[in-house]
Design an enzyme around this catalytic site. Structure first.
Site, PDB file in Angstrom:
ATOM      1  N   HIS A 237     -56.827  35.623  47.679  1.00 25.53           N
ATOM      2  CA  HIS A 237     -57.800  34.689  47.122  1.00 25.53           C
ATOM      3  C   HIS A 237     -57.386  33.865  45.940  1.00 25.53           C
ATOM      4  CE1 HIS A 237     -61.801  33.809  48.368  1.00 25.53           C
ATOM      5  NE2 HIS A 237     -61.910  33.287  47.273  1.00 25.53           N
ATOM      6  N   ASP A 268     -51.216  32.713  52.574  1.00 23.55           N
ATOM      7  CA  ASP A 268     -51.885  31.760  51.976  1.00 23.55           C
ATOM      8  C   ASP A 268     -51.655  32.206  50.516  1.00 23.55           C
ATOM      9  OD1 ASP A 268     -54.285  29.877  50.503  1.00 23.55           O
ATOM     10  OD2 ASP A 268     -55.085  32.006  50.175  1.00 23.55           O
ATOM     11  N   GLY A 270     -49.784  29.933  46.826  1.00 20.95           N
ATOM     12  CA  GLY A 270     -48.793  29.403  46.116  1.00 20.95           C
ATOM     13  C   GLY A 270     -47.925  28.538  47.076  1.00 20.95           C
ATOM     14  N   ARG A 272     -47.140  25.113  48.081  1.00 25.71           N
ATOM     15  CA  ARG A 272     -47.408  23.708  47.515  1.00 25.71           C
ATOM     16  C   ARG A 272     -46.680  22.622  48.159  1.00 25.71           C
ATOM     17  NH1 ARG A 272     -50.697  26.521  45.739  1.00 25.71           N
ATOM     18  NH2 ARG A 272     -50.536  26.985  43.513  1.00 25.71           N
TER      19      ARG A 272
END
Length: 340
Positions: A237, A268, A270, A272
């Site tokens: 989360h 999901d 980190g 980028r």
């Protein structure tokens, strides 16, 4: 994207610094806001565990024009990317745009670029209202995520989601620890396998697939398979519910080894850029969800900002595929990673 980021920095002042590297250090403990809980170690671990993964560069091959397309849960995507479910623009992002504008930006920008966005849930009710209205506006091209509410609220919101034309419904079970919901007096909680199976059965009866977000152990991944979920999202989360957890990239390989082939594996945490996307795929994910970068793009440039971010992401992914010898995203296995 530079203009989008500058506008987002202005509108999100006091909630997000739009740092050059979104790593959770400057915003530690800022929940509500865009930070990680307490020390923000879980947020940082997401970024650091993925950054530690290295790619093997190969140039003697025929992967000149790689195919980034993929189908996930029957949904065709131009690349293996979805926008993660995030809500609460007013108390997490500064309120520079409305909840409705945010949702429309995410869903519209994703649709324009051939991927799909997810919508959030929470308190106040305008969060789910904006999500449902936004999904209707894009003719069902969005995935609503419902929190693990206690009592009748869970069934009522599931019914609302299933009344839309969405192709799938998710539950971010990792939201059971959200500080913001506790402060607002709205109970959410972990679910037993029997409770989850009832949710899965209800979603399947409506002809939709079910995604369970918040899986960080092999045990929970196996239980998700047992209750009939169609997909899991390996996620902590965003580091916003439990301090001192490992990063998603750290646990993804062992989870994928245990359940891949029996359930769709999403990840999901980190992610980028397009290089992070291919790393997650190589570690075992079928596709990735991305959170904070989409929020910055949506606040700073609305649908056009989201589309611009996705276009940049696609270029990076193609570059990574060419330079690791992947003709398709399905070829992005662990052989492209150094020392794994």
């Amino acid at each position: 994207m530079k203009e989008v980021r500058e506008k987002a920095k202005e509108l999100m002042k006091g909630y997000c610094r739009v740092c050059p590297v979104c790593n959770g250090k400057a915003c530690a403990g800022e929940v509500p806001g865009m930070g990680g809980l307490n020390t923000a170690s879980s947020f940082r671990n997401n970024v650091e565990s993925l950054a530690a993964v290295q790619l093997n560069m190969r140039l003697i091959h025929d992967a000149v024009q790689p195919d980034t397309s993929v189908t996930v849960l029957g949904i065709p995507l131009s690349m293996p990317v979805m926008a993660a479910p995030i809500g609460g623009v007013s108390f997490n992002m500064g309120g520079g745009i409305t909840e409705e504008e945010y949702v429309n930006a995410i869903l519209g920008g994703c649709r324009q670029q051939g991927v799909i966005g997810c919508t959030g849930d929470g308190v106040p009710p305008f969060i789910i209202d904006a999500g449902m209205d936004g999904i209707a506006a894009v003719e069902g091209h969005g995935i609503p995520f419902i929190k693990p509410w206690d009592g009748e609220e869970l069934d009522q919101k599931l019914d609302r989601a299933l009344a839309s034309a969405c192709p799938a419904v998710g539950m971010d079970i990792d939201a059971a620890g959200l500080v913001t919901l506790r402060k607002m007096g709205r109970p959410v909680s972990p679910k037993t396998p029997a409770q989850l199976k009832a949710v899965v059965d209800k979603v399947h009866a409506a002809g939709r697939t079910f995604i369970l977000k918040g899986i960080m152990t092999v045990v929970d991944a196996q239980l998700a398979v047992e209750v009939g979920a169609d997909a899991i999202v390996v996620s902590n989360h965003g580091g916003r519910v439990l301090d001192h957890t490992p990063g998603a990239a750290e646990v993804l390989p062992e989870i994928a080894d245990a359940v891949k082939g029996r359930i769709t594996v999403l990840a999901d945490g980190g992610v980028r850029d397009g290089f992070d996307v291919i790393k997650m795929l190589a570690l075992g994910a079928d596709a990735v969800l991305i959170g904070r970068p989409f929020s910055i793009a949506a606040v700073g440039g609305q649908a056009e900002g989201v589309a611009a971010y996705l276009e940049a992401l696609r270029g990076q992914l193609v570059q990574a595929m060419v330079l690791t010898g992947c003709r398709s995203v399905q070829e992005a296995g662990r052989h492209i990673l150094r020392g794994i």
